[in-house]
Enzyme design. Structure first.
Site, mmCIF file in Angstrom:
data_model
loop_
_atom_site.group_PDB
_atom_site.id
_atom_site.type_symbol
_atom_site.label_atom_id
_atom_site.label_comp_id
_atom_site.label_asym_id
_atom_site.label_seq_id
_atom_site.Cartn_x
_atom_site.Cartn_y
_atom_site.Cartn_z
ATOM 1 N N GLN A 94 0.872 -1.255 -0.077
ATOM 2 C CA GLN A 94 0.725 -0.085 -0.077
ATOM 3 C C GLN A 94 1.307 1.414 -0.044
ATOM 4 O O GLN A 94 1.683 1.469 0.479
ATOM 5 C CB GLN A 94 -1.073 -0.122 1.397
ATOM 6 N N TYR A 151 -6.259 10.372 4.380
ATOM 7 C CA TYR A 151 -4.754 11.033 3.895
ATOM 8 C C TYR A 151 -4.949 11.684 2.628
ATOM 9 O O TYR A 151 -6.414 12.015 2.676
ATOM 10 C CB TYR A 151 -4.013 9.831 4.239
ATOM 11 N N ARG A 162 -7.350 1.885 -2.363
ATOM 12 C CA ARG A 162 -8.470 1.971 -0.989
ATOM 13 C C ARG A 162 -9.032 3.131 -0.975
ATOM 14 O O ARG A 162 -8.482 3.639 -1.028
ATOM 15 C CB ARG A 162 -7.574 1.580 0.277
ATOM 16 N N GLY A 219 -9.158 -8.048 9.987
ATOM 17 C CA GLY A 219 -7.675 -6.686 10.731
ATOM 18 C C GLY A 219 -7.242 -6.566 11.944
ATOM 19 O O GLY A 219 -6.240 -7.980 11.913
ATOM 20 N N ARG A 220 -8.030 -6.636 13.034
ATOM 21 C CA ARG A 220 -7.941 -6.063 14.441
ATOM 22 C C ARG A 220 -7.482 -7.935 15.539
ATOM 23 O O ARG A 220 -6.752 -8.361 15.815
ATOM 24 C CB ARG A 220 -8.514 -5.626 15.254
#
Length: 334
Positions: free
Chosen positions: A101, A174, A223, A316-317
């Site tokens: 990424q 971002y 993404r 993910g987590r």
């Protein structure tokens, strides 16, 4: 065979199943962004056994001024390639595919860390919890041209390092998210925040530049922060439109998350809480769509695929906390 265990092909890359480990920052790189042994060991541990179909590595900065935080991985210099090759090898040895990424923090960058003045779509406060009070400078045409080139060069480095694909980051507040969101894009030029065409123009230019350097057969993902869940922010309708345009421009895979709300959906806790976004986008494109969002049970992941909410599931987590999660989950479906 369960749906999640079905292989999927994305351009020249064959995924053994539909389970994805999405990008998660580790802060395990050197101060200059170089790969460390600790980082390689981390990805080797997560990919051990080959139970994850695809790992998308943590966001790597494409230029020093685009660095988001200390310990962030760099893909901003040709000298980074040797270390990145080691990281790729650590994952490939476990028969797992891995994408890089690539990202620019934009107005979310901190001058004390980067040594550079933060840049953004417009000179407005970035609505992120970690944002400073310093207003970023609105990017001019030279800044934009440089960012396009930096993304392309970073993608070229990813390919040279052996990554199986590259993902352009436009989520979580971002730089590209700052252009996409009306909350931060107050421009009145061809990138104008009042027009969805203006808000995705930079994305389209970056996609085209990346595609030129990596070729037609190399997987390119994006993404997308598909909804800000904030008054005046980006909406699902915006993202459905953008997704169709991105596919036409050459994107092979869409990885859907939140925008300025980050990787959570305010007030919603059920597993796969971005499912309303991925389902709508999936119904409007022909390329695969990744759904993440609080998924911790393999049964829930399987149900989301069965209900056509997405084509791949990002966990993910749960994987971050427990490196054995994927092994137990995939083994339970056989």
């Amino acid at each position: 065979m369960s749906i999640i265990n079905k292989p999927m092909r994305i351009k020249n890359t064959e995924l053994r199943n539909r389970l994805v480990m999405p990008p998660m920052a580790t802060a395990k790189a050197e101060n200059d962004g170089k790969v460390t042994e600790q980082l390689c060991n981390y990805y080797a541990e997560k990919s051990n056994g080959g139970y994850i179909g695809l790992i998308i590595t943590e966001h790597s900065y494409i230029s020093p001024e685009g660095k988001a935080s200390k310990g962030q991985l760099s893909i901003s210099d040709d000298d980074d390639i040797a270390g990145l090759k080691k990281l790729v090898s650590a994952v490939h040895q476990n028969n797992t595919k891995v994408m890089a990424q690539i990202n620019h923090a934009g107005g979310a960058a901190i001058q004390e860390i980067t040594g550079h003045e933060p840049l953004s779509a417009s000179s407005v406060k970035i609505p992120r919890p970690t944002a400073t009070e310093i207003l970023p400078r609105e990017m001019d045409s030279k800044d934009i041209e440089k960012v396009i080139g930096d993304f392309a060069r970073a993608a070229s480095r990813a390919k040279e390092a052996g990554f199986d694909g590259v993902e352009i980051h436009s989520a979580h507040g971002y730089l590209l998210n700052q252009f996409f969101s009306p909350l931060t894009n107050k421009r009145d030029d061809e990138y104008a925040g009042t027009s969805i065409y203006g808000r995705i123009k930079l994305h389209m230019e970056i996609i085209n530049a990346v595609r030129k350097v990596v070729g037609n057969d190399y997987p390119v993902a994006l993404r997308l922060g598909a909804c800000d869940y904030m008054d005046g922010g980006s909406t699902l309708n915006d993202s459905v439109f953008a997704a169709k345009e991105f596919e036409r421009a050459g994107i092979d895979l869409l990885d859907i998350s939140g925008g300025f709300c980050g990787y959570v959906r305010p007030g919603v806790k059920e597993q796969g809480y971005f499912g309303e976004l991925t389902e709508a986008i999936k119904n409007n494109v022909t390329i695969p769509v990744i759904l993440t969002g609080g998924i911790v049970d393999i049964g829930a992941a399987e149900a989301l695929l069965n209900n056509n909410k997405a084509d791949l599931i990002g966990v993910g987590r749960a994987i971050l906390k427990d490196s054995e999660w994927a092994r137990r989950a995939i083994s339970s479906l056989k």
